[in-house]
Design a protein around this motif. Sequence first.
Motif, PDB file in Angstrom:
ATOM      1  N   PHE A 151      -3.020  -0.408 -13.298  1.00 55.52           N
ATOM      2  CA  PHE A 151      -1.936   0.604 -13.354  1.00 55.52           C
ATOM      3  C   PHE A 151      -2.794   2.026 -14.052  1.00 55.52           C
ATOM      4  CE2 PHE A 151       1.751   3.498 -14.622  1.00 55.52           C
ATOM      5  CZ  PHE A 151       2.463   3.864 -13.345  1.00 55.52           C
ATOM      6  N   ILE A 152      -2.885   3.317 -12.974  1.00 49.37           N
ATOM      7  CA  ILE A 152      -3.457   4.247 -12.783  1.00 49.37           C
ATOM      8  C   ILE A 152      -1.892   5.645 -12.859  1.00 49.37           C
ATOM      9  CG2 ILE A 152      -3.918   6.273 -11.776  1.00 49.37           C
ATOM     10  CD1 ILE A 152      -5.426   4.339  -9.930  1.00 49.37           C
ATOM     11  N   GLY A 189       9.034   5.560  -7.462  1.00 50.47           N
ATOM     12  CA  GLY A 189       8.216   4.634  -6.269  1.00 50.47           C
ATOM     13  C   GLY A 189       7.240   4.603  -6.488  1.00 50.47           C
ATOM     14  N   GLU A 190       6.117   3.950  -5.733  1.00 48.19           N
ATOM     15  CA  GLU A 190       5.013   3.648  -5.911  1.00 48.19           C
ATOM     16  C   GLU A 190       4.025   3.373  -4.782  1.00 48.19           C
ATOM     17  OE1 GLU A 190       5.627   0.964 -10.639  1.00 48.19           O
ATOM     18  OE2 GLU A 190       5.601   0.155  -8.627  1.00 48.19           O
ATOM     19  N   GLN A 191       3.002   3.311  -5.030  1.00 49.33           N
ATOM     20  CA  GLN A 191       1.705   3.146  -3.871  1.00 49.33           C
ATOM     21  C   GLN A 191       1.130   2.270  -4.492  1.00 49.33           C
ATOM     22  OE1 GLN A 191       0.712   7.563  -4.095  1.00 49.33           O
ATOM     23  NE2 GLN A 191       0.289   7.463  -2.338  1.00 49.33           N
ATOM     24  N   ILE A 192       0.509   1.252  -3.480  1.00 45.10           N
ATOM     25  CA  ILE A 192      -0.431   0.857  -4.230  1.00 45.10           C
ATOM     26  C   ILE A 192      -1.783   0.590  -3.032  1.00 45.10           C
ATOM     27  CG2 ILE A 192       0.771  -1.073  -5.221  1.00 45.10           C
ATOM     28  CD1 ILE A 192       0.323  -2.998  -2.306  1.00 45.10           C
ATOM     29  N   ARG A 193      -3.192  -0.044  -3.843  1.00 40.58           N
ATOM     30  CA  ARG A 193      -4.084  -0.448  -2.702  1.00 40.58           C
ATOM     31  C   ARG A 193      -5.230  -0.781  -3.102  1.00 40.58           C
ATOM     32  NH1 ARG A 193      -9.631   4.671  -4.026  1.00 40.58           N
ATOM     33  NH2 ARG A 193      -9.417   3.903  -6.187  1.00 40.58           N
ATOM     34  N   ILE A 194      -5.970  -1.346  -2.094  1.00 39.04           N
ATOM     35  CA  ILE A 194      -6.422  -2.746  -2.822  1.00 39.04           C
ATOM     36  C   ILE A 194      -8.040  -2.635  -2.364  1.00 39.04           C
ATOM     37  CG2 ILE A 194      -6.774  -5.453  -1.857  1.00 39.04           C
ATOM     38  CD1 ILE A 194      -3.737  -4.562  -2.854  1.00 39.04           C
ATOM     39  N   GLY A 195      -8.821  -3.447  -3.279  1.00 33.56           N
ATOM     40  CA  GLY A 195     -10.101  -2.954  -2.970  1.00 33.56           C
ATOM     41  C   GLY A 195     -10.438  -4.520  -2.456  1.00 33.56           C
ATOM     42  N   GLU A 240      -5.052  -1.439  -6.846  1.00 36.43           N
ATOM     43  CA  GLU A 240      -4.785  -0.443  -8.467  1.00 36.43           C
ATOM     44  C   GLU A 240      -3.065   0.165  -7.727  1.00 36.43           C
ATOM     45  OE1 GLU A 240      -8.557   1.877  -8.827  1.00 36.43           O
ATOM     46  OE2 GLU A 240      -7.536   2.472  -7.829  1.00 36.43           O
ATOM     47  N   VAL A 241      -2.297   0.709  -8.609  1.00 37.91           N
ATOM     48  CA  VAL A 241      -1.235   0.859  -8.675  1.00 37.91           C
ATOM     49  C   VAL A 241      -1.491   2.484  -9.149  1.00 37.91           C
ATOM     50  CG1 VAL A 241       1.602   0.703  -8.949  1.00 37.91           C
ATOM     51  CG2 VAL A 241      -0.215  -1.578  -8.605  1.00 37.91           C
TER      52      VAL A 241
END
Length: 350
Positions: A151-152, A189-195, A240-241
């Motif tokens: 969580f960033i 709200g939230e954003q996500i990204r996948i590695g 990552e969120v």
Amino acid sequence: SAPFFLLLLLLRCPDVQSYEAPADKQDVFAKTACPAFLTFRNVAFLSGVTVELSCHCKPEMVTSVMWFYRKHRHGSKETRVLNDHHGNKLVDPSNILHSRSLQSRFSIRLFSLLIFRAGREDSGVYICGSSQRDYFYGYDLDIQEAQKIVFIQSAETETTDGHSPAQSWYQLFTTFRPWSVCDRCGISGEQIRIGLCYIHSHTLHVRYRGAQQTIVSCGSGGVPKAIRRMKKSRAGAKMEVRSCQVICPSPPVPSSRIGSLLSFIGLKGRPWDLPVYYLNHPAEHILTLGCPGAQANMAVAWDFGSKPIYRSEYLAGRGVTSPRLYLDAGHHLVFDPAEVRDSGKNCCKL
């Protein structure tokens, strides 16, 4: 009403294991020539997502397709018809909304194979072909588990792509996909990204191909055995969120024709009703709720009643408020286990 009656007819159609093209429709899939030498296109996803594999080509005389599957590093003799191999039927995706139906996770739509809530055990080779076992197009599917969820707090603390120390003949690294859009508007709200984990090497199997000839995902069948034995690195799938807040866009104003139509069918002044699914589930059992139409690259928000469910509090493995309730990488709301006090209304938003 007529739409509801039509929906009932669609849901009661018998399950099928192949797709047949309508006779009066142009077969666009037959325009693409199939490769003379069958190769397997490498694709990688995070576990929990819905995977769609398209049959990109087939001979024009073939009007129906079947899908075949075998595990990585198994021989060609162990390639079997998909539903026979898994013991599952291929069903209408509209029936797969919660964990009661998750044992039937495979569907064929317009020659494409859909795998719902894919897991690591679904990794392997998938081949589109005919009932005579003529093979047209193949995939090397790699489903990766998220080894790290971060969580960033701010954009300044974002992590970068991780690389392993360069070996003499291979290199491991993590490639991140773009951030999703903010999953809510008007409130936080939230954003996500996948590695995902990838390998660069000049010794990959020639039959397994990625976007570049020397790069495939870490769980690909094209990775040599020697690399698999030596692969001990922190590089792997990650999520990552981060928090976000955006202004809600103004609702579009319907044209006079659309307004007249909405008024005629009794929907003037309000949008058509959201679909509501009623579910009874036994307490003390795991319950998984899926958001219809959700895909891996979408932003999906869940509310329990009027309370927003944030990934920073309810991510798998981070159950701060309730260890039983969490959101997985595929945007599913999971109760592990469900209890009587969990009864109520859950709303998802795409």
